[in-house]
Design a protein around this motif. Structure first.
Motif, mmCIF file in Angstrom:
data_model
loop_
_atom_site.group_PDB
_atom_site.id
_atom_site.type_symbol
_atom_site.label_atom_id
_atom_site.label_comp_id
_atom_site.label_asym_id
_atom_site.label_seq_id
_atom_site.Cartn_x
_atom_site.Cartn_y
_atom_site.Cartn_z
ATOM 1 N N THR A 54 0.814 -1.221 0.000
ATOM 2 C CA THR A 54 0.000 0.000 0.000
ATOM 3 C C THR A 54 0.851 1.277 0.000
ATOM 4 O OG1 THR A 54 -0.172 -0.074 2.427
ATOM 5 C CG2 THR A 54 -1.936 -1.116 1.152
ATOM 6 N N VAL A 55 1.795 1.376 0.935
ATOM 7 C CA VAL A 55 2.604 2.599 1.036
ATOM 8 C C VAL A 55 3.614 2.673 -0.092
ATOM 9 C CG1 VAL A 55 4.216 3.900 2.481
ATOM 10 C CG2 VAL A 55 2.286 2.691 3.535
ATOM 11 N N THR A 56 4.359 1.589 -0.299
ATOM 12 C CA THR A 56 5.405 1.583 -1.326
ATOM 13 C C THR A 56 4.827 1.807 -2.718
ATOM 14 O OG1 THR A 56 6.675 0.036 0.033
ATOM 15 C CG2 THR A 56 7.347 0.274 -2.261
ATOM 16 N N THR A 57 3.641 1.319 -2.959
ATOM 17 C CA THR A 57 3.008 1.479 -4.273
ATOM 18 C C THR A 57 2.265 2.803 -4.416
ATOM 19 O OG1 THR A 57 1.002 0.352 -3.497
ATOM 20 C CG2 THR A 57 2.721 -1.011 -4.495
ATOM 21 N N GLY A 58 2.209 3.604 -3.336
ATOM 22 C CA GLY A 58 1.521 4.885 -3.398
ATOM 23 C C GLY A 58 0.026 4.808 -3.214
ATOM 24 N N LEU A 59 -0.469 3.636 -2.827
ATOM 25 C CA LEU A 59 -1.912 3.485 -2.642
ATOM 26 C C LEU A 59 -2.400 4.174 -1.371
ATOM 27 C CD1 LEU A 59 -4.248 2.037 -4.128
ATOM 28 C CD2 LEU A 59 -3.921 0.107 -2.572
ATOM 29 N N VAL A 60 -1.545 4.208 -0.334
ATOM 30 C CA VAL A 60 -1.844 4.873 0.934
ATOM 31 C C VAL A 60 -0.628 5.679 1.352
ATOM 32 C CG1 VAL A 60 -2.390 4.515 3.384
ATOM 33 C CG2 VAL A 60 -3.433 3.040 1.653
ATOM 34 N N GLU A 61 -0.842 6.882 1.870
ATOM 35 C CA GLU A 61 0.272 7.711 2.313
ATOM 36 C C GLU A 61 0.917 7.125 3.568
ATOM 37 O OE1 GLU A 61 -1.215 11.619 2.883
ATOM 38 O OE2 GLU A 61 -1.365 12.064 0.732
ATOM 39 N N ALA A 62 2.233 7.344 3.710
ATOM 40 C CA ALA A 62 2.979 6.766 4.829
ATOM 41 C C ALA A 62 2.451 7.257 6.173
ATOM 42 C CB ALA A 62 4.463 7.100 4.688
ATOM 43 N N ASP A 63 2.182 8.559 6.279
ATOM 44 C CA ASP A 63 1.673 9.095 7.550
ATOM 45 C C ASP A 63 0.306 8.514 7.894
ATOM 46 O OD1 ASP A 63 3.943 10.605 7.782
ATOM 47 O OD2 ASP A 63 3.027 12.467 7.066
ATOM 48 N N THR A 64 -0.516 8.322 6.880
ATOM 49 C CA THR A 64 -1.831 7.730 7.105
ATOM 50 C C THR A 64 -1.688 6.296 7.610
ATOM 51 O OG1 THR A 64 -2.782 9.093 5.341
ATOM 52 C CG2 THR A 64 -4.020 7.134 6.009
ATOM 53 N N PHE A 65 -0.770 5.532 7.006
ATOM 54 C CA PHE A 65 -0.534 4.149 7.429
ATOM 55 C C PHE A 65 -0.124 4.098 8.898
ATOM 56 C CE2 PHE A 65 1.941 0.335 8.049
ATOM 57 C CZ PHE A 65 1.304 -0.636 7.283
ATOM 58 N N LEU A 66 0.805 4.959 9.300
ATOM 59 C CA LEU A 66 1.287 4.955 10.685
ATOM 60 C C LEU A 66 0.191 5.381 11.658
ATOM 61 C CD1 LEU A 66 4.878 6.436 10.197
ATOM 62 C CD2 LEU A 66 4.232 4.056 10.671
ATOM 63 N N ALA A 67 -0.598 6.365 11.273
ATOM 64 C CA ALA A 67 -1.688 6.799 12.145
ATOM 65 C C ALA A 67 -2.701 5.676 12.347
ATOM 66 C CB ALA A 67 -2.376 8.027 11.550
ATOM 67 N N GLY A 68 -3.027 4.978 11.271
ATOM 68 C CA GLY A 68 -3.957 3.866 11.382
ATOM 69 C C GLY A 68 -3.401 2.729 12.217
ATOM 70 N N TYR A 69 -2.105 2.473 12.071
ATOM 71 C CA TYR A 69 -1.485 1.414 12.868
ATOM 72 C C TYR A 69 -1.535 1.747 14.355
ATOM 73 C CZ TYR A 69 2.105 -1.568 14.884
ATOM 74 O OH TYR A 69 2.775 -2.452 15.679
ATOM 75 N N GLY A 70 -1.304 3.027 14.686
ATOM 76 C CA GLY A 70 -1.410 3.438 16.085
ATOM 77 C C GLY A 70 -2.820 3.246 16.620
ATOM 78 N N ALA A 71 -3.819 3.593 15.810
ATOM 79 C CA ALA A 71 -5.209 3.408 16.242
ATOM 80 C C ALA A 71 -5.549 1.933 16.395
ATOM 81 C CB ALA A 71 -6.154 4.069 15.243
ATOM 82 N N ALA A 72 -4.965 1.079 15.541
ATOM 83 C CA ALA A 72 -5.250 -0.356 15.602
ATOM 84 C C ALA A 72 -4.779 -0.974 16.910
ATOM 85 C CB ALA A 72 -4.594 -1.066 14.419
ATOM 86 N N GLN A 73 -3.767 -0.357 17.541
ATOM 87 C CA GLN A 73 -3.291 -0.877 18.822
ATOM 88 C C GLN A 73 -4.286 -0.615 19.954
ATOM 89 O OE1 GLN A 73 -0.331 -2.607 18.391
ATOM 90 N NE2 GLN A 73 -0.842 -1.909 16.332
ATOM 91 N N SER A 103 -8.843 4.159 3.158
ATOM 92 C CA SER A 103 -7.903 5.275 2.996
ATOM 93 C C SER A 103 -7.184 5.273 1.663
ATOM 94 C CB SER A 103 -6.854 5.237 4.122
ATOM 95 O OG SER A 103 -7.475 5.275 5.399
ATOM 96 N N THR A 104 -7.507 4.364 0.767
ATOM 97 C CA THR A 104 -6.779 4.276 -0.496
ATOM 98 C C THR A 104 -6.970 5.538 -1.336
ATOM 99 O OG1 THR A 104 -8.675 3.101 -1.451
ATOM 100 C CG2 THR A 104 -6.850 1.763 -0.613
ATOM 101 N N LEU A 105 -5.896 5.920 -2.012
ATOM 102 C CA LEU A 105 -5.930 7.114 -2.860
ATOM 103 C C LEU A 105 -6.444 6.791 -4.257
ATOM 104 C CD1 LEU A 105 -2.483 8.642 -1.834
ATOM 105 C CD2 LEU A 105 -4.758 9.276 -1.002
#
Length: 412
Positions: free
Chosen positions: A267-286, A302-304
């Motif tokens: 998702t992040v490496t391919t540009g489908l999701v922004e890196a900051d968005t990925f990290l924010a979601g991961y924090g919420a998932a905890q 959250s996909t672009l």
């Protein structure tokens, strides 16, 4: 003849009679709302609620099921939940167990994706620390209870200890599968059949035909191979999203945090999701209960490119959990036929001891390290109190979790 005769030993507990879909839904909804702490903690919550308290299955049948799901790719705790729902109330019971256990965290994470839950770094909130401390107590209680049944002698206790050491020294995703395999091999060679018998109460019967099971395994393989071809031929964005999350659910062993690097690469490496968005979601998932695989719902929303929003979340969740469901339906009928054989039972004696070792290793890292060592003395005291409530006062896990969350919010 006079004198006092010893009373006959009590028979092994039988599996509980079949239940209803509504019963399964309500039980797993409660678990889905209160099961914090990751996949190992989820297994402990299941054991407390369904083995110890409601006696849906015996301790040994539950351990065998956990062992099977450790071998299957995908989210192990979700697969155990699906199988328990299937055993209790058939195919609709399986669907009810998955939906009720999964949807609470999906709803929270999709809401977060829409910006509704803008509460900063939720993983550092006091109530989250309280929930993590409660997870320490729940897992410790499960390890203690399972060890009494599954490692009652020196050989099996030794296998559990060796497995724990291996997992702690080599914390890699595939080491769990390797450690379980080694434990089974040791059991096959070392443990004697007379040391354990397979009783009627240890059955785990599911109402799935072997023809349907074979069809599910075939469909699993067909989708894994066919979806990339479909995407290559059509370039359809919906098909691409299904392929991405289906592969994530099919190729990851151990579940939980193990799936994160693959999701980040896709998702992040391919540009489908922004890196900051990925990290924010991961924090919420905890900070939400239920399986970490529900993070896929956040990413799908959250996909672009492609569907995004609620349609994207629905596709992502369905695709990432579909392999787990197909493998459970495909494996269980054959597993039940195998596990009663003498040689398989000997191996399973070792495997079950290995499962205790894996749970004990996870109790230390990440459950204890994240729930107590990273927080401090207050979390340790809260974990001790929660363990006492579970083990000595027989308090239900959901009540312990709720009280721990409140105390953590007030004091941590």
């Amino acid at each position: 003849m006079t004198g006092v005769s010893s009373s006959p030993p009590e028979p092994a507990p039988r599996n509980a009679p079949p239940g209803t879909v509504t019963e399964v839904f309500l039980v797993f909804l409660r678990l889905g709302l209160t099961s914090f702490g990751g996949p190992v903690a989820h297994l402990a919550y299941f054991r407390e609620a369904l083995v110890e308290r409601r006696r849906w299955v015996s301790e040994r049948a539950y351990a065998d099921l956990v062992a099977l799901c450790q071998f299957l790719p995908g989210p192990a705790s979700s697969q155990v939940g699906m199988a328990l729902g299937l055993q209790r109330a058939g195919l609709w019971g399986m669907c009810a167990a998955w939906f009720a256990f999964t949807m609470p965290s999906v709803i929270l994470l999709v809401a977060f994706a829409y910006g509704v839950a803008g509460a900063g770094d939720l993983s550092e909130a006091g109530w989250v620390h309280g929930l993590k401390a409660a997870a320490v107590a729940v897992v410790a209680h499960a390890v203690l209870g399972m060890s009494r049944t599954l490692t009652p002698d020196a050989p099996r206790a030794t296998i559990a200890a060796l497995t724990m050491i291996i997992v702690l020294l080599l914390p890699t995703p595939f080491i769990l599968v390797a450690a379980i395999a080694v434990a089974g091999l040791i059991g096959l060679v070392w443990l004697k059949p007379a040391a354990e018998t397979f009783t009627e109460g240890d059955e785990f019967r599911v109402r799935v035909s072997k023809r349907l099971a074979a069809g599910c395994l075939g469909l699993f393989a067909l989708l894994l191979a066919g979806l990339p071809l479909l995407v290559g031929l059509t370039g359809n964005a919906y098909a691409a999203l299904v392929d991405l999350f289906y592969r994530a659910g099919s190729l990851v062993f151990g579940g939980g945090h193990v799936v994160l690097p693959l999701l980040q690469a896709e998702t992040v490496t391919t540009g489908l999701v922004e890196a900051d968005t990925f990290l924010a979601g991961y924090g919420a998932a905890q900070a939400v209960p239920g399986p970490l695989f529900t993070f896929a719902g956040f990413l799908g929303a959250s996909t672009l490119e492609g569907p995004g929003g609620i349609p994207g979340a629905v596709i992502a969740i369905a695709a990432i959990f579909l392999p787990a469901a197909l493998l459970v339906l495909g494996a269980l009928p054959f597993w039940e036929a195998l596990r009663s054989h003498t040689q398989v039972r000997r191996a399973l004696m070792g495997v079950n001891a290995g499962v205790v070792g894996i749970l004990a290793a996870a109790l230390y890292d990440p459950v204890f390290t994240a729930g107590v060592l990273d927080v401090g003395l207050g979390a340790l005291l809260l974990a001790i109190g929660a363990f006492t409530a579970l083990n000595s006062w027989k308090a239900p896990a959901w009540a312990v979790v709720l009280v721990a969350g409140v105390l953590g919010w007030l004091a941590l």
